[in-house]
Design an enzyme around this catalytic site. Structure first.
Site, PDB file in Angstrom:
ATOM      1  CB  SER A  71      11.396  36.697  45.945  1.00 58.15           C
ATOM      2  OG  SER A  71      10.350  37.637  45.936  1.00 58.15           O
ATOM      3  CD  GLU A 101      14.756  37.220  48.713  1.00 53.34           C
ATOM      4  OE1 GLU A 101      14.386  38.055  47.870  1.00 53.34           O
ATOM      5  OE2 GLU A 101      14.066  36.889  49.701  1.00 53.34           O
ATOM      6  NE  ARG A 138      14.416  40.958  49.189  1.00 47.77           N
ATOM      7  CZ  ARG A 138      13.628  42.040  49.150  1.00 47.77           C
ATOM      8  NH1 ARG A 138      14.106  43.218  49.535  1.00 47.77           N
ATOM      9  NH2 ARG A 138      12.375  41.953  48.766  1.00 47.77           N
TER      10      ARG A 138
HETATM   11  P1  FAD Z   1      15.876  32.272  58.395  1.00 47.45           P
HETATM   12  O1  FAD Z   1      15.332  31.814  57.096  1.00 47.45           O
HETATM   13  O2  FAD Z   1      15.749  31.368  59.562  1.00 47.45           O
HETATM   14  O3  FAD Z   1      17.409  32.671  58.219  1.00 47.45           O
HETATM   15  C1  FAD Z   1      17.809  33.550  57.185  1.00 47.45           C
HETATM   16  C2  FAD Z   1      19.320  33.800  57.322  1.00 47.45           C
HETATM   17  O4  FAD Z   1      19.574  34.588  58.485  1.00 47.45           O
HETATM   18  C3  FAD Z   1      20.149  32.525  57.497  1.00 47.45           C
HETATM   19  O5  FAD Z   1      21.360  32.678  56.796  1.00 47.45           O
HETATM   20  C4  FAD Z   1      20.389  32.466  59.004  1.00 47.45           C
HETATM   21  O6  FAD Z   1      21.557  31.750  59.318  1.00 47.45           O
HETATM   22  C5  FAD Z   1      20.521  33.936  59.342  1.00 47.45           C
HETATM   23  N1  FAD Z   1      20.140  34.276  60.708  1.00 47.45           N
HETATM   24  C6  FAD Z   1      18.953  34.007  61.315  1.00 47.45           C
HETATM   25  N2  FAD Z   1      18.956  34.491  62.577  1.00 47.45           N
HETATM   26  C7  FAD Z   1      20.179  35.060  62.780  1.00 47.45           C
HETATM   27  C8  FAD Z   1      20.783  35.744  63.887  1.00 47.45           C
HETATM   28  N3  FAD Z   1      20.135  35.939  65.028  1.00 47.45           N
HETATM   29  N4  FAD Z   1      22.045  36.195  63.721  1.00 47.45           N
HETATM   30  C9  FAD Z   1      22.711  36.041  62.554  1.00 47.45           C
HETATM   31  N5  FAD Z   1      22.196  35.407  61.480  1.00 47.45           N
HETATM   32  C10 FAD Z   1      20.936  34.932  61.588  1.00 47.45           C
HETATM   33  N6  FAD Z   1      11.772  38.888  52.393  1.00 47.45           N
HETATM   34  C11 FAD Z   1      11.812  40.197  52.072  1.00 47.45           C
HETATM   35  O7  FAD Z   1      12.874  40.827  52.163  1.00 47.45           O
HETATM   36  N7  FAD Z   1      10.702  40.834  51.629  1.00 47.45           N
HETATM   37  C12 FAD Z   1       9.506  40.228  51.497  1.00 47.45           C
HETATM   38  O8  FAD Z   1       8.521  40.847  51.094  1.00 47.45           O
HETATM   39  C13 FAD Z   1       9.433  38.838  51.833  1.00 47.45           C
HETATM   40  N8  FAD Z   1       8.278  38.167  51.693  1.00 47.45           N
HETATM   41  C14 FAD Z   1       8.217  36.837  52.019  1.00 47.45           C
HETATM   42  C15 FAD Z   1       7.002  36.180  51.882  1.00 47.45           C
HETATM   43  C16 FAD Z   1       6.884  34.833  52.204  1.00 47.45           C
HETATM   44  C17 FAD Z   1       5.547  34.136  52.047  1.00 47.45           C
HETATM   45  C18 FAD Z   1       8.025  34.139  52.684  1.00 47.45           C
HETATM   46  C19 FAD Z   1       7.904  32.697  53.078  1.00 47.45           C
HETATM   47  C20 FAD Z   1       9.249  34.784  52.813  1.00 47.45           C
HETATM   48  C21 FAD Z   1       9.357  36.156  52.474  1.00 47.45           C
HETATM   49  N9  FAD Z   1      10.568  36.856  52.578  1.00 47.45           N
HETATM   50  C22 FAD Z   1      10.617  38.199  52.289  1.00 47.45           C
HETATM   51  C23 FAD Z   1      11.799  36.166  53.034  1.00 47.45           C
HETATM   52  C24 FAD Z   1      11.925  36.064  54.582  1.00 47.45           C
HETATM   53  O9  FAD Z   1      10.708  36.369  55.193  1.00 47.45           O
HETATM   54  C25 FAD Z   1      13.003  36.988  55.112  1.00 47.45           C
HETATM   55  O10 FAD Z   1      14.235  36.737  54.515  1.00 47.45           O
HETATM   56  C26 FAD Z   1      13.149  36.886  56.639  1.00 47.45           C
HETATM   57  O11 FAD Z   1      13.979  37.904  57.146  1.00 47.45           O
HETATM   58  C27 FAD Z   1      13.720  35.533  57.067  1.00 47.45           C
HETATM   59  O12 FAD Z   1      13.592  35.441  58.469  1.00 47.45           O
HETATM   60  P2  FAD Z   1      13.795  34.068  59.226  1.00 47.45           P
HETATM   61  O13 FAD Z   1      13.828  34.366  60.679  1.00 47.45           O
HETATM   62  O14 FAD Z   1      12.806  33.086  58.786  1.00 47.45           O
HETATM   63  O15 FAD Z   1      15.256  33.701  58.734  1.00 47.45           O
HETATM   64  N1  EPU Z   2       5.395  40.517  37.222  1.00 46.22           N
HETATM   65  C1  EPU Z   2       5.157  39.769  36.080  1.00 46.22           C
HETATM   66  N2  EPU Z   2       4.364  38.673  36.215  1.00 46.22           N
HETATM   67  C2  EPU Z   2       3.797  38.302  37.380  1.00 46.22           C
HETATM   68  C3  EPU Z   2       4.058  39.051  38.551  1.00 46.22           C
HETATM   69  C4  EPU Z   2       4.863  40.172  38.431  1.00 46.22           C
HETATM   70  O1  EPU Z   2       5.630  40.091  34.990  1.00 46.22           O
HETATM   71  O2  EPU Z   2       3.083  37.292  37.384  1.00 46.22           O
HETATM   72  C5  EPU Z   2       6.247  41.712  37.091  1.00 46.22           C
HETATM   73  C6  EPU Z   2       5.404  42.979  36.860  1.00 46.22           C
HETATM   74  O3  EPU Z   2       6.125  43.810  35.959  1.00 46.22           O
HETATM   75  C7  EPU Z   2       5.378  43.602  38.250  1.00 46.22           C
HETATM   76  C8  EPU Z   2       6.773  43.250  38.752  1.00 46.22           C
HETATM   77  O4  EPU Z   2       6.997  41.926  38.273  1.00 46.22           O
HETATM   78  O5  EPU Z   2       5.180  44.998  38.198  1.00 46.22           O
HETATM   79  C9  EPU Z   2       6.971  43.318  40.264  1.00 46.22           C
HETATM   80  O6  EPU Z   2       6.075  42.419  40.901  1.00 46.22           O
HETATM   81  P1  EPU Z   2       5.754  42.563  42.475  1.00 46.22           P
HETATM   82  O7  EPU Z   2       5.255  43.942  42.768  1.00 46.22           O
HETATM   83  O8  EPU Z   2       4.903  41.410  42.843  1.00 46.22           O
HETATM   84  O9  EPU Z   2       7.154  42.467  43.169  1.00 46.22           O
HETATM   85  P2  EPU Z   2       8.475  41.571  42.926  1.00 46.22           P
HETATM   86  O10 EPU Z   2       9.519  42.436  42.335  1.00 46.22           O
HETATM   87  O11 EPU Z   2       8.140  40.318  42.215  1.00 46.22           O
HETATM   88  C10 EPU Z   2       9.545  42.234  45.185  1.00 46.22           C
HETATM   89  C11 EPU Z   2      10.242  41.525  46.302  1.00 46.22           C
HETATM   90  C12 EPU Z   2       9.226  40.963  47.279  1.00 46.22           C
HETATM   91  C13 EPU Z   2       8.392  42.112  47.833  1.00 46.22           C
HETATM   92  C14 EPU Z   2       7.688  42.799  46.666  1.00 46.22           C
HETATM   93  C15 EPU Z   2       6.911  44.020  47.107  1.00 46.22           C
HETATM   94  C16 EPU Z   2      12.369  40.748  45.472  1.00 46.22           C
HETATM   95  C17 EPU Z   2      13.171  39.581  45.015  1.00 46.22           C
HETATM   96  N3  EPU Z   2      11.108  40.482  45.791  1.00 46.22           N
HETATM   97  O12 EPU Z   2       8.844  41.248  44.438  1.00 46.22           O
HETATM   98  O13 EPU Z   2       9.942  40.361  48.356  1.00 46.22           O
HETATM   99  O14 EPU Z   2       7.441  41.639  48.760  1.00 46.22           O
HETATM  100  O15 EPU Z   2       8.678  43.243  45.699  1.00 46.22           O
HETATM  101  O16 EPU Z   2       7.787  45.053  47.392  1.00 46.22           O
HETATM  102  O17 EPU Z   2      12.888  41.852  45.539  1.00 46.22           O
HETATM  103  C18 EPU Z   2      10.976  38.336  49.056  1.00 46.22           C
HETATM  104  O18 EPU Z   2      12.041  38.955  49.043  1.00 46.22           O
HETATM  105  O19 EPU Z   2      10.882  37.149  49.423  1.00 46.22           O
HETATM  106  C19 EPU Z   2       9.744  39.024  48.631  1.00 46.22           C
HETATM  107  C20 EPU Z   2       8.550  38.420  48.564  1.00 46.22           C
END
Ligand code: FAD
Ligand code: EPU
Length: 337
Positions: free
Chosen positions: A237, A333, A165
């Protein structure tokens, strides 16, 4: 066409659905407009920030400066041989549409990152990751320009300083470098990455046949766990999973033997923040318009009408509880504005 607007509502531009606005808003649909605006339109002392789709941002108030959206579009194959394809996507492409585009062509490498919200341009910023894959695994080049000088630069993978991240764009180059395109090296012969717990469980029931099936499984797992931001405001997250040195982790494990963990290189251990938050008593807790999502307490949701400051205050309470109980400091994050 590029657009310049004043007093612009950001409600549909942040996935928490917060009712905030900005003083100026500039959405650039082509590179010359973007360069010209950043070089000439933006005064040297003006406050500004870059925005993708706002899915990793928490606005705690209206934004008094200029919000700049690099909405550049286009996907091109820049190199190809019998095994690999190098595909370059412009910053403003929607991430999941891009993943779908690659999966439809049977180019493998991004399918585990299906349904992550946001743009291609944001994908290197925090090195998005899910289900055992990170963007850094396939990113070969990140192109863009320095805001101060307008100088163009192409970063190779090592120069991006990718980590969990994290990247050079999230810290050292935050608001100093505009990403305009990202190039990914994808395999033509699919390589199914199904090692991550829930993905493996699904595929034991229904063995993997093709990339489209793997993408569909990832989508279903995500939809069963994570709230849809178009229905319930959230930014995924809220905190990162903490990474402890192995000795620190051993000390914690002696106090909490049931703590789940994953190795993070040879010397560190990653622990799920969701577990710490649940054990600290915050799973499914709702205070007014804000709460932790019942099936994933690492996600903080806006049940409607919450302010960014209230969400931040709620998150601070979770952070304090976890620190008091486990001695572990959760790191946000989400980008706090
Ligand atoms: P923004 O939120 O608009 O911006 C994020 C950052 O990037 C800001 O600092 C912004 O200034 C910068 N930025 C944006 N565009 C540019 C550019 N062109 N050049 C330089 N800097 C720039 N993240 C994960 O890693 N894994 C996940 O599984 C995941 N699951 C998600 C699930 C949900 C339901 C939600 C709402 C979010 C999740 N995220 C996850 C977080 C998010 O999707 C990511 O961080 C994504 O990359 C953000 O994209 P954005 O375009 O919305 O960025
Ligand atoms: N867990 C609990 N309670 C819960 C849910 C989860 O204890 O209610 C514990 C369990 O031990 C489980 C572990 O958390 O095994 C991991 O849970 P999960 O697989 O849902 O993943 P996460 O670690 O919570 C991360 C990323 C997600 C990504 C998923 C899948 C981060 C901060 N988050 O979540 O990314 O989608 O793994 O790979 O690394 C994001 O970055 O926004 C994001 C959603």
């Amino acid at each position: 066409m590029s657009e310049f607007l004043e007093h612009y509502s950001l409600e549909k531009r942040n996935s928490f659905g917060l009712k905030v606005s900005c003083r100026y808003f500039f959405e650039a649909t082509n590179l010359p407009d973007l360069l010209t605006y950043m070089q000439i339109g933006l005064k040297p002392d003006s406050r500004f920030m870059l925005l993708g789709e706002g899915s990793n941002i928490l606005f705690t108030s209206d934004y008094a400066g200029t919000i700049i959206c690099p909405a550049l579009k286009g996907i091109d194959v820049t190199q190809e041989n019998k095994d690999y394809v190098m595909v370059k996507a412009r910053a403003g492409e929607n991430w999941d549409k891009f993943v779908e585009y690659c999966v439809e062509r049977n180019w493998s490498g991004l399918e585990n990152l299906s349904l992550i919200p946001g743009t291609v341009g944001s994908s290197p910023v925090q090195n998005i990751g899910a289900y055992g894959v990170e963007a850094k695994d396939t990113i070969r080049e990140v192109e863009g320009f320095f805001i101060e000088s307008g100088e163009h630069k192409t970063f190779n993978n090592a120069e991006c300083q990718f980590a969990y991240r994290n990247s050079i764009f999230k810290h050292e180059l935050k608001n100093r470098f505009v990403i305009t395109s990202v190039s990914f090296l994808l395999k033509k012969k699919p390589n199914f990455n199904i090692a991550y717990g829930p993905v493996e469980t699904e595929f034991r029931k229904k063995p993997v046949q093709d990339l489209a099936a793997l993408r569909q499984t990832i989508i279903e797992i995500r939809e069963s766990k994570l709230p849809d931001p178009s229905k319930l405001g959230n930014a995924g997250s809220f905190f990162k999973n903490p990474i402890l040195s192995n000795p620190d982790f051993s000390a914690l494990k002696s106090l909490f033997p049931e703590i789940p963990s994953y190795p993070s290189g040879d010397q560190f251990t990653k622990i799920p923040a969701a577990w710490l938050i649940e054990q600290a008593g915050w799973k499914g807790v709702r205070e007014g318009n804000i709460g932790t999502y019942p099936s994933q307490p690492l996600v903080i949701v806006n049940y409607g009408g919450a302010s960014g400051k209230e969400i931040h205050d709620f998150a601070k309470k979770i952070k304090t509880s976890v620190a008091d109980k486990f001695g572990v400091e959760l790191e946000m994050e989400v980008n706090l504005i």
